[in-house]
Enzyme design. Structure first.
Site, PDB file in Angstrom:
ATOM      1  CB  ILE A   1      -0.927   0.383   0.704  1.00 16.75           C
ATOM      2  CG1 ILE A   1       0.040  -0.098   2.008  1.00 16.75           C
ATOM      3  CG2 ILE A   1      -1.978  -0.889   1.279  1.00 16.75           C
ATOM      4  CD1 ILE A   1      -1.295  -0.156   4.024  1.00 16.75           C
TER       5      ILE A   1
ATOM      6  CE1 TYR B   1       0.394  -5.623  12.325  1.00 20.95           C
ATOM      7  CE2 TYR B   1      -1.519  -6.519  12.691  1.00 20.95           C
ATOM      8  CZ  TYR B   1      -1.131  -5.494  12.020  1.00 20.95           C
ATOM      9  OH  TYR B   1      -1.332  -4.766  10.843  1.00 20.95           O
TER      10      TYR B   1
END
Length: 308
Positions: A26, A175
């Site tokens: 991205i 995460y």
């Protein structure tokens, strides 16, 4: 790459965008579209080889409106060196897109300074980078500082007594914490910028579940969560370029307001057209914002000042 239906980027000529992790996924797609719109894009990448390959692709498709600068967010000295180079060469920065990230290494790893890798790369490195570039970010009224979070922040929890996962390391928990931290940071920075009367917009965005190398080849791909995600991919994933749409919208939305959060509008924000995303209450908590800010200043050894 194509943008979402009816999307049209404004002319970004004369603007400078700094994008971390712009060599793939991205970050690359966002860099390409900003460059196509006329912006001068700085690709902040850890790998020389992969950075050069990304630069070559953008130069062909966007007529050379990009340059490569090396940045290793896992080493705060590299962050400081990168920021010093950018500050010396740039009068102002219009868009700072803090995109680079690490996802779910199966065993606990650390940065050069000994921080748990995901907290160190995903959050602390970007916190320091933003702090060091703040002087340049103040130079334009239209500055946008964008943190890339994740729908994983919903299940995230700030382990205040064990931020570095030293007592217990669980890859996906670490995460989620790092991505929750990114969203808390974006919102806290927005509150502080507004209180200081700065015109800079602090924003956040997430890609949903995008089919990028980070997801396909990430170290967590063989975990239960990774396996289930791969099995469900046809139903919940979207192409990598579509994952960049919320980031791009955050960079150009004329209706953007301080603290806005962007993401896909489809099922559970996994995929779809870009628009407003939902931040969990724990990300909006002002006390958490203050606590995280204080912890980041202490860990990076840097006072984040909005003014000199």
């Amino acid at each position: 790459m194509s943008l979402w239906p009816n999307a049209r980027l404004p002319d970004l000529s004369g603007q400078t965008a700094v994008i971390t992790g712009a060599n793939s996924g991205i970050g690359y797609y966002a860099a390409l579209e900003f460059a196509r719109a006329g912006a001068d894009v700085i690709l902040a990448c850890r790998s020389v080889e992969r950075g050069k390959a990304a630069l070559a692709g953008i130069e062909v498709q966007a007529r050379g409106r990009a340059r490569l600068e090396l940045l290793d967010l896992a080493d705060l000295e590299s962050v400081r060196a990168f920021a010093a180079r950018i500050a010396a060469r740039q009068e102002a920065i219009d868009i700072l897109l803090n995109n680079a990230g690490v996802m779910a290494p199966p065993t606990r790893q650390t940065t050069a300074q000994g921080f748990e890798l995901q907290l160190g790369v995903n959050f602390l490195g970007h916190f320091l980078l933003t702090a060091l570039l703040m002087e340049k970010l103040r130079k334009t009224r239209a500055t946008r500082i964008i943190q890339v979070s994740s729908i994983a922040h919903r299940q995230g929890r700030m382990a205040w007594e064990d931020l570095q996962s030293e007592r217990q390391y669980r890859a996906w928990n670490a995460y989620r914490q790092s991505k929750l931290a990114m969203l808390i940071f974006a919102l806290e920075l927005g509150r502080r910028a507004e209180a200081a009367g700065l015109k800079a917009l602090s924003l956040a965005a997430h890609p949903g579940i995008a089919a990028t190398e980070l997801v396909r080849n990430g170290p967590g791909r063989n975990s239960l969560i990774g396996v289930l995600q791969n099995l469900a991919a046809p139903l919940i994933q979207q192409p990598g370029d579509a994952g960049a749409w919320p980031l791009i919208l955050a960079g150009i939305d004329p209706a953007a307001r301080q603290g806005a959060y962007y993401g896909p509008q489809g099922w559970l924000e996994c995929r779809g057209l870009p628009g407003a995303a939902k931040a969990e209450p724990k990300a909006l908590d002002k006390d958490a914002g203050q606590r995280l800010w204080d912890a980041a200043e202490q860990l990076t050894g840097t006072a984040f000042r909005l003014y000199p």
